[in-house]
Design a protein around this motif. Structure first.
Motif, PDB file in Angstrom:
ATOM      1  N   GLN A  61      40.284  42.332  40.309  1.00 16.94           N
ATOM      2  CA  GLN A  61      40.284  43.672  40.888  1.00 16.94           C
ATOM      3  C   GLN A  61      39.380  43.731  42.123  1.00 16.94           C
ATOM      4  OE1 GLN A  61      42.021  46.508  40.008  1.00 16.94           O
ATOM      5  NE2 GLN A  61      43.179  45.322  38.493  1.00 16.94           N
ATOM      6  N   GLN A  71      47.679  41.555  38.407  1.00 15.45           N
ATOM      7  CA  GLN A  71      47.404  42.799  37.700  1.00 15.45           C
ATOM      8  C   GLN A  71      47.900  43.972  38.541  1.00 15.45           C
ATOM      9  OE1 GLN A  71      43.219  43.277  36.759  1.00 15.45           O
ATOM     10  NE2 GLN A  71      42.932  41.104  36.311  1.00 15.45           N
ATOM     11  N   PRO A 103      44.680  44.421  32.959  1.00 21.93           N
ATOM     12  CA  PRO A 103      43.874  44.811  34.127  1.00 21.93           C
ATOM     13  C   PRO A 103      42.501  45.348  33.745  1.00 21.93           C
ATOM     14  CG  PRO A 103      45.415  46.557  33.599  1.00 21.93           C
ATOM     15  CD  PRO A 103      45.643  45.477  32.576  1.00 21.93           C
ATOM     16  N   ARG A 139      39.688  48.102  34.333  1.00 25.32           N
ATOM     17  CA  ARG A 139      39.733  49.495  34.768  1.00 25.32           C
ATOM     18  C   ARG A 139      38.457  50.202  34.338  1.00 25.32           C
ATOM     19  NH1 ARG A 139      43.218  50.962  30.546  1.00 25.32           N
ATOM     20  NH2 ARG A 139      44.497  49.148  31.083  1.00 25.32           N
TER      21      ARG A 139
END
Length: 344
Positions: A151, A182, A273, A275
């Motif tokens: 990310q 992702q 992913p 988050r």
């Protein structure tokens, strides 16, 4: 245009008032002429009434400035769509040409490959600096550091893209992720907290509005950003709605320090992913929006008022519907019918 309906003297000099005084302090009289000609010419304006030193007048003036600044920002806003809007969802679609005519939004499509090339150029040193930012701002609650670093790469690439293309808002869609491991989650959440507009599933309208309203709310206390009406607790007398999304909700709505977590995502067909997860702030809500054709996504603000949005709508020729605890459903439906005819 702002029409400040005021006069130099705050109080009337009752002991000495004469025609000379009245001719020099005749806003109550002369501004009728100005009001008439503006209305006759169809000039939209905000009218502020009161002595120019009064706190309420200064507050209204400041509010107008915030709205005017946001409209100026809107007229130069560039929105990037990575992929198109989500398939089979009409409400996320829109007329991009009409959006530019009415609001100034320059909305353009970009292939996800444009972003992937920037991701490949991200260095480990860049990633490490971004990870330090994450650990400073958020609580790391995962052992899957690689997912978080992924990310970080996305956000760094997006930051470079935003800077080079002068972008203020963006969208993506889980149906177009070729080249990504992702769906961007933590990356866009962190960007939203910095004022970058975002709309999932190609919803450029929400993306642009979130950027514009974030600009309008600068300097005020409260939070502004994208969210979605998701699910209910329908316990009679204590009904609640959970505003959330599958991945991307701005941390400006967090009640406490957000946590970085990694969980499976049953949509998009990609790796789990990273988050931000948090408990949200709460507030009062009302629900006649279904009659008005409520949008898929929304921009929520605890910093802005209905009056702020009213002004924005007036100066951008946007339909404005107010739903509050005074709403009468019968009258509301009649109002919608009249507006439909007017805007058609």
């Amino acid at each position: 245009m702002l029409h400040l309906h005021t006069q130099f003297n705050e109080k009337l000099p009752y002991e000495s008032i004469d025609m000379d005084f009245m001719n020099l302090n005749q806003s109550a009289h002369g501004d009728r002429e100005f009001g008439f000609i503006c209305t006759r010419m169809g000039i939209k304006r905000e009218v502020v009434v009161g002595h120019y030193k009064n706190k309420s007048v200064l507050k209204h003036l400041s509010q107008f400035v915030d709205v005017a600044r946001a409209i100026a920002y809107s007229r130069n806003l560039k929105v990037a769509m990575f992929g198109n809007n989500m398939r089979d969802v009409a409400v996320t679609d829109g007329d991009r040409v009409e959006s530019e005519i009415q609001y100034g939004w320059n909305v353009n499509y970009y292939g996800i490959g444009d972003l992937c090339r920037l991701i490949e150029e991200v260095t480990e040193a860049d990633v490490q600096r971004k990870m330090e930012e994450y650990t400073f701002r958020y609580a790391m609650k995962t052992k899957n550091e690689n997912a978080v670093k992924e990310q970080a790469r996305y956000e760094i690439a997006l930051e470079k893209f935003i800077a080079s293309e002068k972008i203020g808002a963006l969208t993506d869609t889980f149906q177009d992720l070729n080249g990504l491991n992702q769906l961007p989650g933590l990356a866009v959440q962190n960007l939203m907290a910095k004022g970058v507009g975002f709309g999932p599933e190609g919803d450029y309208k929400t993306s642009a509005l979130s950027a514009v309203l974030f600009e309008m709310a600068k300097g005020r206390s409260g939070a502004t950003g994208f969210t979605e009406d998701y699910t209910y607790d329908l316990t009679e007398g204590n009904e609640l709605e959970l505003a959330s999304h599958m991945l991307e909700v701005s941390p400006v709505f967090a009640k406490d320090r957000p946590e970085i977590q990694v969980h499976p995502l049953g949509i998009g067909g990609k790796s789990d992913p990273a988050r931000l997860v948090f408990d949200g702030i709460s507030g009062e809500g009302v629900a006649a929006w279904i009659y008005a054709g409520g949008a898929h996504h929304a921009v929520v603000s605890t910093a802005l008022t209905v009056d702020d949005v009213r002004m924005f709508a007036k100066f951008t020729k946007t339909e404005f519907i107010v739903i509050n605890d005074q709403t009468n459903l019968y009258q509301f439906e009649q109002e919608l019918n009249l507006f439909d005819r007017f805007y058609q």
